[in-house]
Design an enzyme around this catalytic site. Structure first.
Site, PDB file in Angstrom:
ATOM      1  N   ARG A  12       0.818  -1.222   0.000  1.00 32.37           N
ATOM      2  CA  ARG A  12       0.000   0.000   0.000  1.00 32.37           C
ATOM      3  C   ARG A  12       0.851   1.272   0.000  1.00 32.37           C
ATOM      4  O   ARG A  12       0.470   2.283   0.589  1.00 32.37           O
ATOM      5  CB  ARG A  12      -0.941   0.040   1.207  1.00 32.37           C
ATOM      6  CG  ARG A  12      -2.071  -0.959   1.161  1.00 32.37           C
ATOM      7  CD  ARG A  12      -3.218  -0.419   0.311  1.00 32.37           C
ATOM      8  NE  ARG A  12      -4.333  -1.345   0.318  1.00 32.37           N
ATOM      9  CZ  ARG A  12      -5.400  -1.241   1.105  1.00 32.37           C
ATOM     10  NH1 ARG A  12      -5.519  -0.217   1.913  1.00 32.37           N
ATOM     11  NH2 ARG A  12      -6.345  -2.126   1.044  1.00 32.37           N
ATOM     12  N   ARG A  59      -3.162   6.974   1.003  1.00 29.12           N
ATOM     13  CA  ARG A  59      -3.595   8.235   1.608  1.00 29.12           C
ATOM     14  C   ARG A  59      -2.570   8.906   2.519  1.00 29.12           C
ATOM     15  O   ARG A  59      -2.741  10.067   2.874  1.00 29.12           O
ATOM     16  CB  ARG A  59      -4.885   8.001   2.402  1.00 29.12           C
ATOM     17  CG  ARG A  59      -6.107   7.939   1.518  1.00 29.12           C
ATOM     18  CD  ARG A  59      -7.280   7.364   2.261  1.00 29.12           C
ATOM     19  NE  ARG A  59      -6.977   5.996   2.641  1.00 29.12           N
ATOM     20  CZ  ARG A  59      -7.833   5.169   3.230  1.00 29.12           C
ATOM     21  NH1 ARG A  59      -9.032   5.584   3.548  1.00 29.12           N
ATOM     22  NH2 ARG A  59      -7.474   3.948   3.523  1.00 29.12           N
ATOM     23  N   ARG A 106      -6.379  11.812  -5.857  1.00 26.64           N
ATOM     24  CA  ARG A 106      -7.601  11.105  -5.431  1.00 26.64           C
ATOM     25  C   ARG A 106      -8.779  12.079  -5.364  1.00 26.64           C
ATOM     26  O   ARG A 106      -9.880  11.744  -5.784  1.00 26.64           O
ATOM     27  CB  ARG A 106      -7.312  10.492  -4.063  1.00 26.64           C
ATOM     28  CG  ARG A 106      -8.418   9.742  -3.413  1.00 26.64           C
ATOM     29  CD  ARG A 106      -8.566   8.362  -3.986  1.00 26.64           C
ATOM     30  NE  ARG A 106      -9.528   7.607  -3.207  1.00 26.64           N
ATOM     31  CZ  ARG A 106     -10.831   7.779  -3.294  1.00 26.64           C
ATOM     32  NH1 ARG A 106     -11.347   8.637  -4.132  1.00 26.64           N
ATOM     33  NH2 ARG A 106     -11.646   7.067  -2.524  1.00 26.64           N
ATOM     34  N   ASP A 115      -6.881  -2.523  -7.227  1.00 21.96           N
ATOM     35  CA  ASP A 115      -7.436  -3.167  -6.041  1.00 21.96           C
ATOM     36  C   ASP A 115      -7.800  -4.600  -6.372  1.00 21.96           C
ATOM     37  O   ASP A 115      -8.093  -4.912  -7.535  1.00 21.96           O
ATOM     38  CB  ASP A 115      -8.671  -2.414  -5.535  1.00 21.96           C
ATOM     39  CG  ASP A 115      -8.975  -2.803  -4.099  1.00 21.96           C
ATOM     40  OD1 ASP A 115      -8.384  -2.219  -3.176  1.00 21.96           O
ATOM     41  OD2 ASP A 115      -9.774  -3.735  -3.901  1.00 21.96           O
ATOM     42  N   TYR A 131     -15.081 -11.165   0.392  1.00 22.68           N
ATOM     43  CA  TYR A 131     -15.726  -9.860   0.122  1.00 22.68           C
ATOM     44  C   TYR A 131     -16.970 -10.037  -0.752  1.00 22.68           C
ATOM     45  O   TYR A 131     -17.962  -9.328  -0.579  1.00 22.68           O
ATOM     46  CB  TYR A 131     -14.734  -8.902  -0.560  1.00 22.68           C
ATOM     47  CG  TYR A 131     -13.670  -8.396   0.389  1.00 22.68           C
ATOM     48  CD1 TYR A 131     -13.926  -7.330   1.243  1.00 22.68           C
ATOM     49  CD2 TYR A 131     -12.426  -9.001   0.455  1.00 22.68           C
ATOM     50  CE1 TYR A 131     -12.959  -6.882   2.134  1.00 22.68           C
ATOM     51  CE2 TYR A 131     -11.453  -8.565   1.334  1.00 22.68           C
ATOM     52  CZ  TYR A 131     -11.727  -7.503   2.177  1.00 22.68           C
ATOM     53  OH  TYR A 131     -10.780  -7.069   3.068  1.00 22.68           O
TER      54      TYR A 131
HETATM   55  O1  CP3 Z   1      -0.016  -1.697  -2.420  1.00 24.11           O
HETATM   56  C1  CP3 Z   1      -0.299  -0.758  -3.208  1.00 24.11           C
HETATM   57  O2  CP3 Z   1       0.106   0.405  -3.071  1.00 24.11           O
HETATM   58  C2  CP3 Z   1      -1.117  -1.095  -4.456  1.00 24.11           C
HETATM   59  C3  CP3 Z   1      -2.498  -0.842  -4.386  1.00 24.11           C
HETATM   60  C4  CP3 Z   1      -3.434  -1.734  -3.567  1.00 24.11           C
HETATM   61  C5  CP3 Z   1      -4.656  -1.226  -3.045  1.00 24.11           C
HETATM   62  N1  CP3 Z   1      -5.355  -2.269  -2.530  1.00 24.11           N
HETATM   63  C6  CP3 Z   1      -5.072   0.186  -3.105  1.00 24.11           C
HETATM   64  C7  CP3 Z   1      -6.139   0.661  -2.185  1.00 24.11           C
HETATM   65  C8  CP3 Z   1      -3.390  -3.101  -3.281  1.00 24.11           C
HETATM   66  C9  CP3 Z   1      -2.286  -4.109  -3.558  1.00 24.11           C
HETATM   67  C10 CP3 Z   1      -4.622  -3.428  -2.627  1.00 24.11           C
HETATM   68  C11 CP3 Z   1      -4.976  -4.794  -2.208  1.00 24.11           C
HETATM   69  C12 CP3 Z   1      -6.186  -5.020  -1.413  1.00 24.11           C
HETATM   70  N2  CP3 Z   1      -7.395  -4.385  -1.496  1.00 24.11           N
HETATM   71  C13 CP3 Z   1      -6.309  -6.048  -0.446  1.00 24.11           C
HETATM   72  C14 CP3 Z   1      -5.232  -7.059  -0.097  1.00 24.11           C
HETATM   73  C15 CP3 Z   1      -4.217  -6.492   0.802  1.00 24.11           C
HETATM   74  C16 CP3 Z   1      -4.732  -6.066   2.156  1.00 24.11           C
HETATM   75  O3  CP3 Z   1      -4.672  -4.863   2.424  1.00 24.11           O
HETATM   76  O4  CP3 Z   1      -5.167  -6.942   2.912  1.00 24.11           O
HETATM   77  C17 CP3 Z   1      -7.608  -5.972   0.091  1.00 24.11           C
HETATM   78  C18 CP3 Z   1      -8.188  -6.865   1.164  1.00 24.11           C
HETATM   79  C19 CP3 Z   1      -8.291  -4.922  -0.595  1.00 24.11           C
HETATM   80  C20 CP3 Z   1      -9.706  -4.497  -0.432  1.00 24.11           C
HETATM   81  C21 CP3 Z   1      -9.803  -3.091   0.030  1.00 24.11           C
HETATM   82  N3  CP3 Z   1      -9.481  -1.997  -0.731  1.00 24.11           N
HETATM   83  C22 CP3 Z   1     -10.276  -2.615   1.290  1.00 24.11           C
HETATM   84  C23 CP3 Z   1     -10.717  -3.504   2.440  1.00 24.11           C
HETATM   85  C24 CP3 Z   1     -10.213  -1.222   1.248  1.00 24.11           C
HETATM   86  C25 CP3 Z   1     -10.709  -0.262   2.312  1.00 24.11           C
HETATM   87  C26 CP3 Z   1      -9.745  -0.119   3.426  1.00 24.11           C
HETATM   88  C27 CP3 Z   1      -8.837   1.052   3.191  1.00 24.11           C
HETATM   89  O5  CP3 Z   1      -7.626   0.913   3.435  1.00 24.11           O
HETATM   90  O6  CP3 Z   1      -9.341   2.112   2.797  1.00 24.11           O
HETATM   91  C28 CP3 Z   1      -9.684  -0.850  -0.018  1.00 24.11           C
HETATM   92  C29 CP3 Z   1      -9.436   0.538  -0.505  1.00 24.11           C
HETATM   93  C30 CP3 Z   1      -8.069   0.839  -1.042  1.00 24.11           C
HETATM   94  N4  CP3 Z   1      -7.314   0.032  -1.855  1.00 24.11           N
HETATM   95  C31 CP3 Z   1      -7.355   2.065  -0.835  1.00 24.11           C
HETATM   96  C32 CP3 Z   1      -6.152   1.948  -1.559  1.00 24.11           C
HETATM   97  C33 CP3 Z   1      -5.075   2.996  -1.693  1.00 24.11           C
HETATM   98  C34 CP3 Z   1      -7.862   3.271  -0.050  1.00 24.11           C
HETATM   99  C35 CP3 Z   1      -8.898   3.978  -0.881  1.00 24.11           C
HETATM  100  C36 CP3 Z   1      -8.818   5.491  -0.813  1.00 24.11           C
HETATM  101  O7  CP3 Z   1      -7.908   6.090  -1.406  1.00 24.11           O
HETATM  102  O8  CP3 Z   1      -9.703   6.069  -0.216  1.00 24.11           O
END
Ligand code: CP3
Length: 348
Positions: free
Chosen positions: A28, A32, A41, A78, A154
């Site tokens: 990640r 943010r 964003r 994602d 999910y």
């Molecule tokens: O690692 C990176 O920088 C690459 C991008 C990436 C994102 N999500 C961007 C993201 C990767 C590799 C993921 C994987 C992901 N997404 C997983 C597996 C890894 C983990 O964290 O367990 C899962 C379970 C998800 C599903 C997901 N996406 C959730 C549960 C959420 C909400 C929680 C949160 O952190 O906001 C997201 C949103 C998300 N995915 C964001 C980002 C940068 C935040 C969204 C925003 O900018 O508001």
């Protein structure tokens, strides 16, 4: 992929070669905690709009490379774009997280597409091509997908939930229908990863973030087996494909995961004990990890001690420095800078 004369440090570790200075990237790392991410964003509409805008997704992927000089860029996207490409409605609600139309019974699974709609994922492949063309040769480009179990949790629950209870109940109540969903996700994920490789990624990571909520027998059925099938299917098309597995929370089952899943490396979550990991995991495959994201958030002595313990445990073998899970949005940028400096050897 790059030709072998231009192999970067992350790819070298994935090939089994120890690096005297371990390469580093963070899960990640585009997110943010970076003001430049928040700026894009804010202008991009919904989170999925950003994921499917190749120019902006590429820009966001490159931001942490420019700022910190990490050794790998991970595609900004994602894991839930796969359910989207299977025809499920997916939405990210501000400040809450992902919301999907939950799959509540076997009939809901029967209504899904059998194959992913590759046209919906075209912008992801275009983002990969854009990043590849701008990325220095010494920086690896990583793609990814969610593992079938984690994505299914999910899809069934319609979002995140306490210990992903709905999917665990569904798998016990309707094992055949759940097996069909897993089969669809195995095919979809393999096809998605193969296209990421042809678009230019050097390696991929398979995120099984919810692997740790299953009893061992269920873990074998719903995590190990599907991930093994994905690795085999990807290698059939891309024999040299490099794959990192991340079965989060499954420390006691890592040996069995390694027996059966042909991954090139294992990403360790922060709960895995370092001596155990060195003896039983790094002796078999390169490791990546496993700093507690909370230590990075807190900084200071807690951070320095954690970094040093990880370096001490893993530096004698093939190792990529990373977090044990994603970076938290509240993490100060100065702590990330301190981490990179310390891992690269300027201990002050
Ligand atoms: O690692 C990176 O920088 C690459 C991008 C990436 C994102 N999500 C961007 C993201 C990767 C590799 C993921 C994987 C992901 N997404 C997983 C597996 C890894 C983990 O964290 O367990 C899962 C379970 C998800 C599903 C997901 N996406 C959730 C549960 C959420 C909400 C929680 C949160 O952190 O906001 C997201 C949103 C998300 N995915 C964001 C980002 C940068 C935040 C969204 C925003 O900018 O508001």
């Amino acid at each position: 992929m790059k030709d072998s004369s231009a192999v970067d440090p992350v790819s070298r570790v994935l090939g089994g070669a120890r690096q005297s200075i371990p390469p580093i990237w963070l899960m990640r790392q585009a997110g943010r905690y970076l003001p430049e991410y928040r700026a894009i964003r804010d202008k991009s509409g919904s989170f999925l709009d950003l994921c499917f805008n190749p120019k902006c997704a590429a820009e966001v992927t490159l931001q942490p490379i420019r700022r910190f000089g990490f050794d790998a860029a991970i595609l900004f996207s994602d894991i839930l774009v796969v359910p989207h490409a299977l025809g499920q409605h997916v939405n990210f609600e501000e400040g809450i997280g992902p919301k999907l139309d939950p799959l509540q019974d076997p009939a809901a699974i029967a209504r899904l597409r059998r194959d992913i709609d590759q046209a919906r994922l075209e912008p992801v492949y275009e983002a990969i091509e854009r990043v590849r063309s701008e990325l220095p040769a010494q920086v690896a480009l990583l793609g990814f997908c969610g593992a079938p179990w984690t994505v299914a949790t999910y899809m069934i629950a319609g979002g995140g939930s306490a210990d992903q209870l709905p999917a665990r109940l569904f798998a016990y109540r309707f094992p055949d229908a759940f097996g069909q969903l897993i089969d669809i996700l195995v095919e979809a994920s393999a096809g998605y990863l193969i296209r990421q490789f042809t678009a230019g990624v050097d390696a991929v990571q398979v995120f099984d973030s919810w692997a740790g909520v299953l009893p061992a027998a269920e873990f074998r059925r719903w995590c190990i087996e599907p991930c093994a099938r994905i690795a085999t299917a990807v290698r059939k098309k891309i024999p040299q494909a490099k794959i990192i597995g991340f079965p989060r929370g499954a420390a006691s089952e890592l040996g069995r995961y390694l027996d059966d899943v042909a991954v090139d490396a294992i990403s360790l979550d922060w709960t895995v004990e370092l001596g155990f990991a060195r003896e039983h995991v790094q002796s078999r495959r390169p490791v990546q990890g496993n700093l507690d994201p909370l230590a990075l958030l807190v900084g200071g002595t807690a951070l320095d001690r954690s970094i040093d313990a990880i370096l001490e445990a893993f530096s004698s073998g093939p190792f990529i420095f990373n977090l044990g899970h994603g970076i938290l949005p509240e993490t100060p940028i100065a702590h990330v800078e301190r981490l990179v400096t310390r891992v690269r050897g300027a201990h002050n």
